[in-house]
Structure formats: structure tokens, C-alpha cells
Motif scaffolding. Structure first.
Motif, short mmCIF file in Angstrom:
data_model
loop_
_atom_site.label_atom_id
_atom_site.label_comp_id
_atom_site.label_asym_id
_atom_site.label_seq_id
_atom_site.Cartn_x
_atom_site.Cartn_y
_atom_site.Cartn_z
N ALA A 120 0.83 -1.21 0.00
CA ALA A 120 0.00 0.00 0.00
C ALA A 120 0.86 1.25 0.00
O ALA A 120 0.56 2.24 -0.69
CB ALA A 120 -0.93 -0.01 1.21
N LEU A 177 -4.91 -4.29 1.51
CA LEU A 177 -4.18 -3.19 0.87
C LEU A 177 -5.07 -1.95 0.73
O LEU A 177 -4.64 -0.82 1.02
CB LEU A 177 -3.68 -3.64 -0.51
N ASP A 181 -4.64 1.62 2.40
CA ASP A 181 -4.68 2.76 1.48
C ASP A 181 -5.64 3.83 2.00
O ASP A 181 -5.34 5.04 1.96
CB ASP A 181 -5.14 2.27 0.10
N ALA A 395 -5.84 -1.93 -7.85
CA ALA A 395 -5.56 -0.83 -6.92
C ALA A 395 -5.58 0.52 -7.64
O ALA A 395 -5.70 1.56 -6.99
CB ALA A 395 -4.20 -1.04 -6.25
#
Length: 454
Positions: A120, A177, A181, A395
Motif C-alpha cells: 500500500a 491493501l 490505502d 488498486a
């Protein structure tokens, strides 16, 4: 036999209604569906903002809405109430997800959390550097954090579209993650995109938090009891100059992971006892059922801890109400209103797009590889490098959080519009590449599991 009754003696209409509601409830908790609804809302906003009725689109969100108590009157636009009030529920769910993961999930131990934390961090630093390399002026550089965010709902929704061919641990990795984040995004908002803080506003924040702890201490389990303290915390953040949606994160983080009521028996045992007692008294008058039914309701509520119960209750409202409404109110970028011939807007749009698509992928995969290569940590079971590559692509779907940060970063309508356009383009490209790579990855896994040459 009465044709209007089922074999169990239940009216068929009632049985059909129960099945319909159960199906609807399952449908509302499917992550892929919420992602599709979010996408439809964003597409509708784009079409509306670029249609002959574009003026009505912008006029709607500037509609003033007032609330008054006695002589006190608060008036803000509909856009404010959506972005600064309703989105607090979104951040409340985010806070609860963080709380749960820290308590018993992927963040419950440092060893388990180290890889998603590092990934992250890489997914924040590399996109920020790519954006800054494309944008050189101080005004443009204010948007450095726009491409650092990941939209949990959208990313996990796209992953859900790939079906069961993707290992469950890939989803856990992506979720961990994205949650980390979000923690970073919240800290960025607090430290970089909040105006000069008015510290007197921290007094109502502290009062509200103490009220929450007080209610928990005396064993109040009903979520409605916490609404007023929650509003006080929200108003406190508003007075400080920090973004008021941070109140949601704070309240989510202090939501208990265990029952706040002290019970002599376990909730399931209590439920069983009450049900047996009611079954042994089938002819009990209705007025005498009030107390045991209240006890049954309380015991049923205590089966799940507050952090899980409240999150489950809020999920449909946030996924199908708050987030689509936010997308509808903020994704309407007018193509006629953005002049990309200038270096400023073009640089912002290109920087955001490139950072989301390439920066997130390089940051997540690159840092994960370094951590594994130097023996700091190892990949989770059933997660291959193809799976990490998929996580890196997904992501890059910034969407909700990225648009949210963009509105805090830019006052200039041209730069804000360019940043939103970059978020939409980058998120769409990342989602498309993620779906294509995910299908390839799932197909390769099926072939390998079948023992065939690949």
C-alpha cells in the motif's frame, strides 16, 4: 388442503414475500452489483453533464437546503450535504472495516500485515512521484494525492466479477491493501487538505467521543443512541476546519468488537432459552409476550458484535445510496468546460491517469517483490505473482476517494475538472485491464489445476 397454504401451513403469499426479501438481501450484499451501480451512476452523471440539460445538473447540486433548531439555522447546498454529511457514513464503514481487520483480520498481526502495508505504501509513493514528475507548477502539484487512493467497493466489486477462479487470499490481500490505502488517504486529508485548524472545535469532538464511551460503558447497544454523539463529533470536526467526514473514521475506530452488554449467558444460549420458553407456552396471552419478545430481540442483537452488526446494517445504504449519490453529484465532468489545450489541465489529467494505471501497478508489485526478494516477508498461500499483478491493476481504481481528494485539492474549476476526468479515465483503464488480466489468470489456474501443460 387449502391451496393458499404451503405444506407447512404458511400462507403462500407470505412465503413468496419472505423468499423475495431474502433474495433481495443477498443481492444487495453482492460486491459486484454495488460496483456496477456505482459505475452506472458515474456514467449517468457524465451523460447528464454533457447533455442539453447540463444546466439542470449543475443547478440541482447548488440547491440550498436548510436545517433550523430554534434560532439556529444551517444552510448549505445539496452538494455540501452529500460530500460532507452523507459521505460520513461511507467513512464510518471504512473505520469499522479498519477496526475489524486490526482486531481479527489481515492487520491483526505485524507479520501478517507487513506485506499489504508495504504494498500500500508503494501504491501511494510511486503514483505521487509520477504525478509530480508530470506537473511542475505549485498549483498543479496540489493534486499529488489524487492518484494515491483506491476505491475499496469498486476494486473488490471488479474482482468479484471474475468469480471463483480467483483464490480467496487474493481478495483478502486486495482488501487489506485497500484498507491501509484508506488509512493513508484519511491521514493525507487530515494533514494536507484541512485548512488551518481551529482547535476550539476539538472540544465538541472530545465531548462526543466521551459520550460514546459513556454509552458503551453503561451497556447501551442500540445504534440509534449513538446518533446524537456522532452528530456532535461531526460538528466538532466541521468547526476545526478539518474535513467533517473524518468523524466517521473516528467513530468507526472506537466501535466495539465485542458486545457492550454484560450478560450472564452467551447470546446464543440466551436465545435458545427464550425460544424454548415461548414454545412451551403456546397459549400465552399476547400482552404477556411483550417482555420475552423484547428479551429475544436484545439477545438476537448481541449475537453479533457492534462493529459487525452496524457495518452490515449500513452496507446497503452506503453501497446503493451514499456512494452512487456521491458519484452522480461529482462525476459529471462537462467536456465543454475543460480546456486541455493549456499545460495545466492537460498535465493534471495525464498525471492522474498515468499515476493510477502505471503508478499503482509499479508501486504495489515493485515493493511487494522487494519485500519478498530480501526475505522481509513472503507471499500469502495461493497468491502467486500473477495474483499480485492483478491486485496492482485493481488498486488503480481510485474513483470515489480520488474524486473526493481532488475536490479538496483544487479550487480552480479547470484543474478540478481535469483531475476528475483523469480519475475517471484512469479508473476505467485500470478496471478494464484488471478484468482482462484476471480472466487470463483464472484460466491459467484452471489449466494448472487440471494438470495440463500451460
Amino acid at each position: 388442503m387449502n391451496r393458499h397454504l404451503s405444506p407447512q401451513g404458511i400462507p403462500r403469499a407470505q412465503r413468496l414475500a419472505e423468499r423475495a426479501f431474502a433474495t433481495l438481501e443477498r443481492f444487495l450484499h453482492i460486491e459486484a452489483v454495488s460496483g456496477i451501480v456505482l459505475l452506472v451512476a458515474a456514467a449517468a452523471a457524465l451523460v447528464w453533464a454533457n447533455s442539453p440539460w447540463a444546466e439542470s445538473y449543475h443547478a440541482l447540486w447548488h440547491l440550498p437546503i436548510s436545517f433550523s433548531i430554534g434560532n439556529t439555522k444551517i444552510t448549505h447546498s445539496l452538494h455540501f450535504w452529500i460530500n460532507d454529511a452523507f459521505m460520513t457514513l461511507f467513512f464510518l464503514v471504512v473505520g469499522m472495516e479498519i477496526r475489524r481487520e486490526i482486531h481479527e483480520g489481515a492487520l491483526s498481526s505485524l507479520r501478517q500485515a507487513m506485506l499489504p502495508i508495504a504494498a500500500a505504501a508503494g501504491g501511494v509513493i510511486v503514483p505521487a512521484l509520477i504525478y509530480l514528475s508530470v506537473n511542475s507548477t505549485p498549483l498543479q502539484q496540489q493534486g499529488w494525492a489524487v492518484p494515491t487512493a483506491t476505491d475499496i467497493a469498486f476494486a473488490v466489486g471488479v474482482l468479484a466479477l471474475l468469480g471463483k477462479g480467483i483464490p480467496g487470499n487474493v481478495r483478502v490481500f486486495l482488501l487489506a491493501l485497500a484498507i491501509i490505502d484508506d488509512i493513508i488517504a484519511v491521514l493525507i486529508i487530515a494533514f494536507f487538505y484541512s485548512a488551518g485548524l481551529e482547535y476550539h472545535g476539538l472540544i465538541p469532538v472530545l465531548v462526543g467521543v466521551l459520550m460514546v464511551f459513556g454509552l458503551q460503558k453503561i451497556g447501551i447497544g442500540s445504534a440509534w443512541a449513538y446518533v446524537i454523539p456522532g452528530i456532535i463529533v461531526w460538528l466538532g470536526f466541521l468547526l476545526t476546519g478539518a474535513h467533517p467526514t473524518l468523524a466517521g473514521v473516528v467513530l468507526g475506530l472506537i466501535t466495539p468488537v465485542a458486545s457492550v452488554r454484560v450478560m450472564k449467558e452467551r447470546p446464543l444460549e440466551r436465545l435458545s432459552y427464550i425460544v424454548r420458553d415461548l414454545m412451551h407456552k403456546p397459549d400465552t396471552p399476547a400482552e404477556q409476550l411483550v417482555t420475552p419478545l423484547k428479551q429475544l430481540h436484545r439477545a438476537q442483537r448481541e449475537v453479533l458484535p457492534p462493529v459487525t452488526r452496524v457495518q452490515m446494517a449500513l452496507h446497503p445504504w452506503v453501497a446503493y445510496g451514499v456512494m452512487p449519490l456521491f458519484a452522480l453529484a461529482n462525476a459529471g465532468v462537462s467536456m465543454n468546460g475543460i480546456d486541455l489545450s493549456g499545460a495545466g489541465p492537460l498535465g493534471v489529467m495525464m498525471g492522474v491517469t498515468l499515476a493510477l494505471v502505471a503508478g499503482k501497478l509499479l508501486g504495489v508489485v515493485g515493493v511487494s517483490w522487494l519485500m519478498v526478494r530480501f526475505g522481509v516477508c513472503q507471499l500469502p498461500s495461493e497468491v502467486s505473482w500473477r495474483g499480485v499483478f492483478l491486485i496492482g491493476l485493481l488498486a488503480g481504481i481510485g474513483f470515489t476517494m480520488s474524486i473526493f481528494i481532488a475536490m479538496l485539492a483544487f479550487d480552480d474549476p479547470q484543474l478540478l475538472g481535469a483531475a476528475k476526468l483523469g480519475v475517471l479515465l484512469g479508473s476505467l483503464i485500470a478496471a478494464t485491464l484488471g478484468l482482462l488480466w484476471g480472466r487470463y489468470y483464472a484460466r491459467r489456474r484452471r489449466v494448472q489445476q487440471a494438470g495440463q501443460p500451460v
